[in-house]
Design an enzyme around this catalytic site. Structure first.
Site, mmCIF file in Angstrom:
data_model
loop_
_atom_site.group_PDB
_atom_site.id
_atom_site.type_symbol
_atom_site.label_atom_id
_atom_site.label_comp_id
_atom_site.label_asym_id
_atom_site.label_seq_id
_atom_site.Cartn_x
_atom_site.Cartn_y
_atom_site.Cartn_z
ATOM 1 N N ASP A 9 0.838 -1.204 0.000
ATOM 2 C CA ASP A 9 0.000 0.000 0.000
ATOM 3 C C ASP A 9 0.873 1.256 0.000
ATOM 4 O O ASP A 9 0.568 2.246 -0.670
ATOM 5 C CB ASP A 9 -0.921 0.010 1.220
ATOM 6 C CG ASP A 9 -1.820 -1.210 1.279
ATOM 7 O OD1 ASP A 9 -2.246 -1.684 0.211
ATOM 8 O OD2 ASP A 9 -2.076 -1.695 2.395
ATOM 9 N N HIS A 28 -5.417 -3.451 5.411
ATOM 10 C CA HIS A 28 -4.806 -3.845 4.145
ATOM 11 C C HIS A 28 -5.853 -4.395 3.176
ATOM 12 O O HIS A 28 -5.643 -5.420 2.537
ATOM 13 C CB HIS A 28 -3.712 -4.885 4.407
ATOM 14 C CG HIS A 28 -2.921 -5.279 3.190
ATOM 15 N ND1 HIS A 28 -2.263 -4.369 2.402
ATOM 16 C CD2 HIS A 28 -2.689 -6.489 2.632
ATOM 17 C CE1 HIS A 28 -1.640 -5.004 1.413
ATOM 18 N NE2 HIS A 28 -1.897 -6.288 1.526
#
Length: 345
Positions: free
Chosen positions: A181, A208
């Protein structure tokens, strides 16, 4: 590790690690470190095995999967870098793969397919993670565990519960790898801000998966005066980066290469922390008390010789980010509870 310089992959990987090693160990040899990769023959596992073989901080590389691992191990073992490589396959060899490991990386599991959410992966991957963590608790209970297997929002709580039952749980040594990310946020931001990507830093907090991924572009450096619309678009693209890759591969895979890169970056940070390199800070999904009712949360953490040395605060948030934080709480809480419930069954 610079993608534009294929012929310099090894030297690029070595540079950042060896420079810090020299700074921290002016007169001492680099410590012996064993890294075990569980799921090494898979789509993430193979490129991750390559990248970890290139890391000069690794002295022993242990590759495990249910099948196909001897071939992967033989292949990467021919690379003229420091680490010795061993391949293990089948449950009967899992213990050997894990014994003495300092860092265990878990990319094992099935990948996403078109139309499949991370939650759809849950029943298969949760069972795999539970089994592997049971073995970790037995054979290398003090290792730093880097969880890549999705859905990370649930698999990290599963691992924690397994370790608790085994009496080996240390919250400082369990990490959910959310580095992809961060990698995506840096890349997308650099493109819009027209700044060198190597100089960019963007914290990413929360979880996530989808809306639980919250990039803090208000804290991004170098600073750029991007419009609110750009920030919203960048946030959405970061949150949906995995889907972007799944759709682009048209059912033939998910984010494997970029995930392997991100996993290698985070494992390198863990190795540096173990070796006593100062000020190693990465974002990670860990046991946390930053947000009430969310026992696990991703934020910047300082990594040291015992794992998590310090969980850093969120810092000032923009109104848009504050709303994003509120929006992610219920979904992240549900994912955590789902993992804990699965582990208790």
């Amino acid at each position: 590790m610079r993608p534009s310089m294929l012929r310099s992959v090894y030297s690029a990987v070595s540079r950042s690690s060896s420079k810090l090693v020299r700074r921290g160990y002016a007169t001492e040899p680099v410590p012996e470190r064993k890294v075990a990769i569980l799921g090494a023959a898979g789509g993430i596992g193979q490129p991750l095995s390559l990248l970890m073989k290139l890391n000069p901080l690794v002295s022993s590389l242990s590759l495990y999967d249910i099948g196909g691992t001897p071939g992967v191990a033989a292949d990467v073992s021919h690379i003229n870098s420091r680490s010795e490589v061993a391949g293990y396959q089948g449950e009967e060899e899992l213990g050997k793969a894990l014994e003495g490991a300092d860092v265990v990386i878990i990319p094992a599991g099935v990948p996403r397919k078109p139309g499949m959410t991370r939650d759809d992966l849950f029943n298969i991957n949760a069972g795999i993670v539970k089994s592997l963590c049971t073995a970790i608790a037995k054979y290398c209970p003090h290792a730093l565990v880097n969880m890549i297997s999705n859905p990370v929002n649930s698999t990290v709580p599963i691992a924690a519960e397994v370790f608790k039952k085994a009496g080996t749980y240390d919250e400082k040594r369990l990490f959910g790898v959310t580095t992809l990310d961060v990698v995506r946020a840096k890349t997308f931001y650099a493109g819009k801000a027209n700044v060198p990507v190597a100089e960019v830093n963007v914290p990413v907090v929360g979880g996530h998966a989808g809306v639980t991924i919250l990039p803090l572009f208000s804290q991004a450096t170098p600073k750029a005066n991007l419009s609110d619309d750009y920030i919203k678009a960048l946030t959405k693209r970061t949150q949906e980066g995995g889907t972007e890759v799944v759709e682009a591969k048209a059912g033939k895979g998910s984010a494997t290469l970029s995930m392997a890169y991100a996993g290698a970056i985070f494992a390198d940070a863990c190795l540096k922390g173990l070796n006593g390199v100062p000020d190693v800070v990465e974002c990670s999904y860990v046991q946390s008390n930053i947000i009430a009712d969310l026992p696990f949360f991703a934020s910047k953490v300082r990594i040291g010789k015992n794992g998590v040395e310090e969980i850093l605060g969120l810092g000032p948030l923009s109104d848009f980010e504050q709303q994003g934080l509120e929006n992610l709480k219920s979904e992240l809480k549900s994912s955590i509870e789902k993992g804990i419930k699965f582990a208790s069954q």
